[in-house]
Design an enzyme around this catalytic site. Structure first.
Site, PDB file in Angstrom:
ATOM      1  N   ASN A  77      -5.243   6.096  -1.733  1.00 26.21           N
ATOM      2  CA  ASN A  77      -4.706   6.494  -0.428  1.00 26.21           C
ATOM      3  C   ASN A  77      -4.138   7.907  -0.424  1.00 26.21           C
ATOM      4  OD1 ASN A  77      -5.466   4.324   1.125  1.00 26.21           O
ATOM      5  ND2 ASN A  77      -3.666   3.123   0.549  1.00 26.21           N
TER       6      ASN A  77
ATOM      7  N   HIS B 125      -2.438  -3.598  -6.473  1.00 26.90           N
ATOM      8  CA  HIS B 125      -2.918  -3.206  -5.145  1.00 26.90           C
ATOM      9  C   HIS B 125      -4.420  -3.431  -5.001  1.00 26.90           C
ATOM     10  CE1 HIS B 125      -3.697   0.210  -2.082  1.00 26.90           C
ATOM     11  NE2 HIS B 125      -3.302  -0.855  -1.439  1.00 26.90           N
TER      12      HIS B 125
ATOM     13  N   GLU C  28      -5.700  -1.229  -8.136  1.00 27.98           N
ATOM     14  CA  GLU C  28      -4.752  -0.277  -8.728  1.00 27.98           C
ATOM     15  C   GLU C  28      -3.568  -1.078  -9.268  1.00 27.98           C
ATOM     16  OE1 GLU C  28      -5.416   3.693  -5.938  1.00 27.98           O
ATOM     17  OE2 GLU C  28      -3.940   2.235  -5.281  1.00 27.98           O
TER      18      GLU C  28
ATOM     19  N   SER D 154       0.831  -1.214   0.000  1.00 23.43           N
ATOM     20  CA  SER D 154       0.000   0.000   0.000  1.00 23.43           C
ATOM     21  C   SER D 154       0.857   1.252   0.000  1.00 23.43           C
ATOM     22  CB  SER D 154      -0.851   0.092   1.262  1.00 23.43           C
ATOM     23  OG  SER D 154      -1.675  -0.986   1.403  1.00 23.43           O
TER      24      SER D 154
HETATM   25  P1  NAI Z   1      -1.501  -9.681   7.470  1.00 22.84           P
HETATM   26  O1  NAI Z   1      -0.697  -9.349   8.658  1.00 22.84           O
HETATM   27  O2  NAI Z   1      -2.931 -10.067   7.622  1.00 22.84           O
HETATM   28  O3  NAI Z   1      -0.786 -10.903   6.693  1.00 22.84           O
HETATM   29  C1  NAI Z   1       0.579 -10.951   6.377  1.00 22.84           C
HETATM   30  C2  NAI Z   1       1.002 -12.418   6.299  1.00 22.84           C
HETATM   31  O4  NAI Z   1       2.324 -12.480   5.769  1.00 22.84           O
HETATM   32  C3  NAI Z   1       1.048 -13.101   7.675  1.00 22.84           C
HETATM   33  O5  NAI Z   1       0.266 -14.283   7.627  1.00 22.84           O
HETATM   34  C4  NAI Z   1       2.535 -13.412   7.878  1.00 22.84           C
HETATM   35  O6  NAI Z   1       2.754 -14.649   8.565  1.00 22.84           O
HETATM   36  C5  NAI Z   1       3.039 -13.509   6.450  1.00 22.84           C
HETATM   37  N1  NAI Z   1       4.472 -13.252   6.289  1.00 22.84           N
HETATM   38  C6  NAI Z   1       5.235 -12.319   6.909  1.00 22.84           C
HETATM   39  N2  NAI Z   1       6.498 -12.400   6.444  1.00 22.84           N
HETATM   40  C7  NAI Z   1       6.529 -13.384   5.512  1.00 22.84           C
HETATM   41  C8  NAI Z   1       7.531 -13.915   4.668  1.00 22.84           C
HETATM   42  N3  NAI Z   1       8.784 -13.441   4.713  1.00 22.84           N
HETATM   43  N4  NAI Z   1       7.188 -14.907   3.812  1.00 22.84           N
HETATM   44  C9  NAI Z   1       5.932 -15.384   3.773  1.00 22.84           C
HETATM   45  N5  NAI Z   1       4.931 -14.933   4.551  1.00 22.84           N
HETATM   46  C10 NAI Z   1       5.241 -13.935   5.408  1.00 22.84           C
HETATM   47  O7  NAI Z   1      -1.318  -8.457   6.451  1.00 22.84           O
HETATM   48  P2  NAI Z   1      -2.327  -7.904   5.334  1.00 22.84           P
HETATM   49  O8  NAI Z   1      -3.244  -6.947   5.937  1.00 22.84           O
HETATM   50  O9  NAI Z   1      -2.856  -9.067   4.571  1.00 22.84           O
HETATM   51  O10 NAI Z   1      -1.327  -7.060   4.417  1.00 22.84           O
HETATM   52  C11 NAI Z   1      -0.387  -7.662   3.550  1.00 22.84           C
HETATM   53  C12 NAI Z   1       0.126  -6.642   2.549  1.00 22.84           C
HETATM   54  O11 NAI Z   1      -0.967  -6.078   1.837  1.00 22.84           O
HETATM   55  C13 NAI Z   1       0.894  -5.459   3.130  1.00 22.84           C
HETATM   56  O12 NAI Z   1       1.895  -5.106   2.227  1.00 22.84           O
HETATM   57  C14 NAI Z   1      -0.171  -4.380   3.213  1.00 22.84           C
HETATM   58  O13 NAI Z   1       0.372  -3.083   3.186  1.00 22.84           O
HETATM   59  C15 NAI Z   1      -0.972  -4.655   1.964  1.00 22.84           C
HETATM   60  N6  NAI Z   1      -2.356  -4.184   1.976  1.00 22.84           N
HETATM   61  C16 NAI Z   1      -3.153  -4.322   3.088  1.00 22.84           C
HETATM   62  C17 NAI Z   1      -4.481  -3.876   3.087  1.00 22.84           C
HETATM   63  C18 NAI Z   1      -5.339  -4.025   4.286  1.00 22.84           C
HETATM   64  O14 NAI Z   1      -6.371  -3.333   4.368  1.00 22.84           O
HETATM   65  N7  NAI Z   1      -5.033  -4.876   5.246  1.00 22.84           N
HETATM   66  C19 NAI Z   1      -5.057  -3.260   1.877  1.00 22.84           C
HETATM   67  C20 NAI Z   1      -4.178  -3.266   0.725  1.00 22.84           C
HETATM   68  C21 NAI Z   1      -2.874  -3.680   0.813  1.00 22.84           C
END
Ligand code: NAI
Length: 392
Positions: free
Chosen positions: A188, A138, A150, A117
């Site tokens: 954003n 995104h 996006e 993001s």
């Molecule tokens: P989350 O915390 O729910 O999930 C992240 C997952 O990645 C976790 O299950 C973790 O164990 C895993 N992980 C961490 N390091 C790792 C690695 N080296 N290899 C494999 N798995 C690994 O996070 P979320 O909310 O799903 O966000 C993920 C990405 O998406 C971030 O970059 C965030 O900025 C982006 N994003 C999030 C949004 C949201 O509203 N939550 C919206 C749009 C983008």
């Protein structure tokens, strides 16, 4: 694109896997945390059961979607992918490490995308031997429900990578907005005044949280008011996005974060998830106005003044994004209606209100505060001079 690899099985990764599997792709999803993989599998099953119950899909379709996803515990198992989408922690070093490792396993023409993001796609791409295959894709939360995606080419990204990515996302039934690799991309960035100006109006002591929310819903037709929405997103999360956009824009005062939100976040008044934010939330999710907060206003202003001030700041931000070539006018409007459910595109709204109206509202705010925050976009001024509209 038949074979999709997803890295990270959290909120976003699991949602993206569901979309790709529903569209008929075979998906392998990897996470370093075994529990996160199990959680993703269990939550997909729950979602599928609910869709069957509601009659949206039949049990055969459910089986097909579930069988399309494999949960894997090694990055190497993504080696056959045509495209991978990374959705792990928002940390540049960790992401760069994953991208450069992944590149060693996958074929030369596999596209490596990131769902980041806030990080620059150029910096993520720089971790690769073949950075032209890297791109930002995104999604919005909840990914299966939100129409907008996006797509962000970095300066290194090839035309071919961009075209294939756009086509793939369209094939998955989503609306694509192509954005420049700049902080906050489209949504954003353009949405910042919805929160920032609302917080500022509250801080000036001229309206309370429910008054501001009601003005935006009743007059503007927004589904949620700014304070309801910040409580929904989480004040910690929303504050962090604002702060990172502010820093990334070299401290442009337009994006300045608010002390109110910082204090709410520090106090643990995070919103829905903590039961307390700008409103109170009961166990069953019911929202009520807080009586314990000091919200006395010194000088009340009308709902119309509140609504128009926030609206014109949003329009100004959208016009400025167009001025700086962040995306096309169509994509900027689509992004806000399909990514954050705005009732109308902001540039179409500007046309409706009149460009003259927008310029004079911005100039009146500037006249009142003499702050750079309220500078009118040069594009609005130019359009006023030329008597033009955004859309014909
Ligand atoms: P989350 O915390 O729910 O999930 C992240 C997952 O990645 C976790 O299950 C973790 O164990 C895993 N992980 C961490 N390091 C790792 C690695 N080296 N290899 C494999 N798995 C690994 O996070 P979320 O909310 O799903 O966000 C993920 C990405 O998406 C971030 O970059 C965030 O900025 C982006 N994003 C999030 C949004 C949201 O509203 N939550 C919206 C749009 C983008």
């Amino acid at each position: 694109m038949k074979k999709i690899g997803i890295i990270g099985s959290g909120t976003m990764g699991a949602g993206i896997a569901q979309i790709a599997a529903t569209a008929g792709c075979t998906v392998r999803i990897f996470d370093t945390n075994e529990a996160a993989l199990q959680k993703a599998e269990a939550s997909l099953k729950k979602i599928m059961d609910r869709l069957v119950e509601k009659g949206k899909i039949d049990s055969e379709e459910k089986e097909r979607i579930q069988n399309n996803i494999q949960y894997v515990n090694s990055l190497k198992k993504l080696k056959d992918s045509d495209m991978t989408i990374e959705a792990i922690v928002e940390n540049l070093d960790v992401k760069m490490n994953v991208f450069s490792t992944l590149e060693k396993f996958v074929s030369d023409d596999c596209i490596l995308a990131s769902n980041t993001s806030s990080l620059s796609i150029a910096s993520i791409a720089s971790s690769l031997q073949k950075p032209e295959r890297c791109i930002g894709i995104h999604f919005f939360n909840p990914a299966p429900l939100m129409k907008l995606v996006e797509v962000i080419p970095a300066i290194q990204t090839s035309e071919e990578t961009l075209n294939i990515s756009v086509q793939t996302i369209k094939d998955w039934g989503k609306t694509v907005a192509v954005a420049k690799d700049t902080p906050g991309f489209i949504v954003n960035r353009v949405a910042r005044p919805f929160y920032g100006e609302a917080l500022r109006i509250y801080e000036e002591g001229i309206a309370s949280f429910p008054e501001i929310d009601s003005a935006m819903k009743e007059i503007g037709g927004f589904r949620m008011g700014p304070f309801e929405l910040m409580d929904f997103i989480g004040n910690d999360v929303n504050y962090t996005v604002t702060e990172s956009v502010f820093e990334a824009f070299y401290y442009d005062p337009r994006y300045k974060p608010s002390f109110t939100q910082k204090r709410f976040s520090e106090a643990g008044y995070l919103g829905r998830k903590s039961g307390k934010g700008y409103y109170n939330y009961s166990e069953d999710g019911k929202m009520s106005v807080r009586k314990d907060l000091r919200t006395d206003s010194k000088e009340k202003v009308s709902d119309k003044i509140i609504f128009e001030r926030i609206l014109v700041m949003l329009i100004n931000e959208a016009a400025d994004a167009l001025f700086w070539n962040i995306a096309s006018a169509e994509d900027i409007d689509n992004a806000m209606t399909k990514g954050v459910n705005y009732p109308k595109g902001l540039l179409a709204w500007a046309d409706e209100k009149g460009i003259d109206w927008c310029v004079s509202k911005m100039d009146a705010l500037y006249e009142m505060y003499h702050e750079d925050r309220y500078r009118c976009s040069p594009l609005l001024r130019k359009m006023k001079r030329e008597n033009r509209k955004f859309f014909n």
